[in-house]
Design a protein around this motif. Structure first.
Motif, PDB file in Angstrom:
ATOM      1  N   VAL A   1       9.808  -5.881   5.231  1.00 52.65           N
ATOM      2  CA  VAL A   1      11.251  -6.100   5.359  1.00 52.65           C
ATOM      3  C   VAL A   1      11.576  -6.585   6.767  1.00 52.65           C
ATOM      4  O   VAL A   1      12.348  -7.524   6.967  1.00 52.65           O
ATOM      5  N   PHE A   2      10.962  -5.940   7.750  1.00 50.67           N
ATOM      6  CA  PHE A   2      11.201  -6.312   9.145  1.00 50.67           C
ATOM      7  C   PHE A   2      10.722  -7.735   9.422  1.00 50.67           C
ATOM      8  O   PHE A   2      11.448  -8.542  10.003  1.00 50.67           O
ATOM      9  N   GLU A   3       9.501  -8.035   9.015  1.00 54.97           N
ATOM     10  CA  GLU A   3       8.931  -9.354   9.298  1.00 54.97           C
ATOM     11  C   GLU A   3       9.755 -10.466   8.665  1.00 54.97           C
ATOM     12  O   GLU A   3       9.971 -11.519   9.273  1.00 54.97           O
ATOM     13  N   THR A   4      10.237 -10.224   7.455  1.00 54.13           N
ATOM     14  CA  THR A   4      11.027 -11.235   6.755  1.00 54.13           C
ATOM     15  C   THR A   4      12.363 -11.473   7.459  1.00 54.13           C
ATOM     16  O   THR A   4      12.735 -12.612   7.742  1.00 54.13           O
ATOM     17  N   GLY A   5      13.078 -10.391   7.749  1.00 54.32           N
ATOM     18  CA  GLY A   5      14.382 -10.522   8.389  1.00 54.32           C
ATOM     19  C   GLY A   5      14.291 -11.002   9.821  1.00 54.32           C
ATOM     20  O   GLY A   5      15.059 -11.871  10.256  1.00 54.32           O
TER      21      GLY A   5
ATOM     22  N   LYS B   1       0.820  -1.210   0.000  1.00 54.49           N
ATOM     23  CA  LYS B   1       0.000   0.000   0.000  1.00 54.49           C
ATOM     24  C   LYS B   1       0.855   1.262   0.000  1.00 54.49           C
ATOM     25  O   LYS B   1       0.530   2.253  -0.652  1.00 54.49           O
ATOM     26  N   ASN B   2       1.932   1.225   0.745  1.00 57.14           N
ATOM     27  CA  ASN B   2       2.789   2.405   0.853  1.00 57.14           C
ATOM     28  C   ASN B   2       4.173   1.988   1.336  1.00 57.14           C
ATOM     29  O   ASN B   2       4.453   0.803   1.521  1.00 57.14           O
ATOM     30  N   LYS B   3       5.006   2.964   1.584  1.00 55.44           N
ATOM     31  CA  LYS B   3       6.381   2.703   2.010  1.00 55.44           C
ATOM     32  C   LYS B   3       6.432   2.091   3.413  1.00 55.44           C
ATOM     33  O   LYS B   3       7.302   1.261   3.707  1.00 55.44           O
ATOM     34  N   ASP B   4       5.496   2.477   4.256  1.00 55.58           N
ATOM     35  CA  ASP B   4       5.453   1.909   5.610  1.00 55.58           C
ATOM     36  C   ASP B   4       5.219   0.404   5.563  1.00 55.58           C
ATOM     37  O   ASP B   4       5.846  -0.359   6.302  1.00 55.58           O
ATOM     38  N   GLU B   5       4.298  -0.016   4.712  1.00 53.65           N
ATOM     39  CA  GLU B   5       3.998  -1.438   4.615  1.00 53.65           C
ATOM     40  C   GLU B   5       5.180  -2.204   4.041  1.00 53.65           C
ATOM     41  O   GLU B   5       5.447  -3.348   4.429  1.00 53.65           O
TER      42      GLU B   5
END
Length: 231
Positions: free
Chosen positions: A40-44, A31-35
Motif C-alpha cells: 500500500v505504501f509503495e503504491t501510494g 505473505k502477511n499483513k505487513d507485506e
C-alpha cells in the motif's frame, strides 16, 4: 480497511471480504499483513514521488513550483483520502510500518526538493541564509501537518473550500519565509488560473459596506429603476 480499522484492528479476513475474494487468495499474493501494508505504501508513495519530481524538475519560478507541489499532495488527498490517511497515520507515525524503509523514502523526497531549492538559490530567488535541505524538509513537513488536520478530523475533509484554503495558506506561509524580499510569491499566471481559485474566491467572506454607502446604493438603484424611459 487499514484506514477504517487501523493496522492493528484490520485482519486479512476483513481485506478478503472487502475485496470480495476468498480468504486464502490474499495469502497467495501477500505473505502477511505487513507485506500488504508495505505494498500500500509503495503504491501510494511512488505515485506521489513521480508527480512531485515532475514539478521539482520543471521550468518556472520557485513560488509556482511550491504551489504545484502542494497541489499534488492535496489533490492526492481529495481523490483518495483513505490512502493518504494510511500513509500518514499507519505508516509515517506508527510502529506498524516498521518493515517499510521510511527513512529512505522520506530522504529521497527531501533531497529531490532540495535540488529545486538549490537552483532557486543560485538564481537569486531563495534567501542567501536559507539552507535548501532544511527548506525542503520544512515544506513537506508543513504539507504533512496540514493534511493531518484533515485526516484526524480537525478540519472537515468534505469541505473543498477549506482544502483549497489550507493548501494556499501552507504555500503562502512557507514562501513568505524563504523568498528574497521583493520576489513575487505568486506565479506568473494570474491567480484565476490556479486550480480551485474561482471556488476559493467565491467563498471569500464579503465585507459589508458602511450603512451610509449601502443605503446610497439602494436609493440610487431604486431611483434608477423608477426613472421614465426616454422616447
Amino acid at each position: 480497511m487499514f484506514a477504517r480499522k487501523g493496522y492493528h484492528g484490520c485482519r486479512i479476513a476483513d481485506v478478503a471480504k472487502e475485496a470480495g475474494v476468498a480468504y486464502g487468495l490474499v495469502y497467495h499474493y501477500f505473505k502477511n499483513k505487513d507485506e500488504l501494508l508495505e505494498t500500500v505504501f509503495e503504491t501510494g508513495w511512488s505515485g506521489f514521488i513521480s508527480r512531485a519530481r515532475l514539478v521539482a524538475e520543471s521550468e518556472g519560478p520557485l513560488a509556482e513550483k511550491v504551489r504545484r507541489i502542494a497541489d499534488v499532495a492535496f489533490e492526492a488527498y481529495r481523490v483518495d483520502p483513505r490512502a493518504v490517511k494510511v500513509l500518514i497515520l499507519e505508516i509515517a507515525r506508527s510502529p506498524a510500518g516498521a518493515r517499510i524503509n521510511r527513512q529512505t523514502a522520506f530522504v529521497d523526497v527531501i533531497r529531490l526538493s532540495a535540488q529545486m531549492f538549490t537552483r532557486a538559490k543560485e538564481s537569486g530567488e531563495l534567501r542567501p541564509d536559507v539552507d535548501p535541505l532544511l527548506a525542503s524538509a520544512l515544506l513537506f513537513g508543513s504539507i504533512e501537518m496540514g493534511l493531518t488536520a484533515f485526516v484526524v478530523g480537525l478540519a472537515d475533509a468534505r469541505d473543498t473550500v477549506m482544502l483549497e484554503r489550507a493548501k494556499a495558506q501552507i504555500a503562502d506561509s512557507f514562501l513568505h519565509g524563504v523568498l528574497v524580499p521583493g520576489t513575487p510569491s505568486e506565479p506568473e499566471l494570474s491567480r484565476a488560473e490556479h486550480p480551485g481559485a474561482e471556488l476559493s474566491k467565491a467563498e471569500e467572506p464579503k465585507h459589508e459596506a458602511p450603512p451610509e454607502v449601502s443605503t446610497w446604493k439602494r436609493e440610487k438603484s431604486g431611483t434608477k429603476s423608477k426613472a421614465p424611459k426616454r422616447t
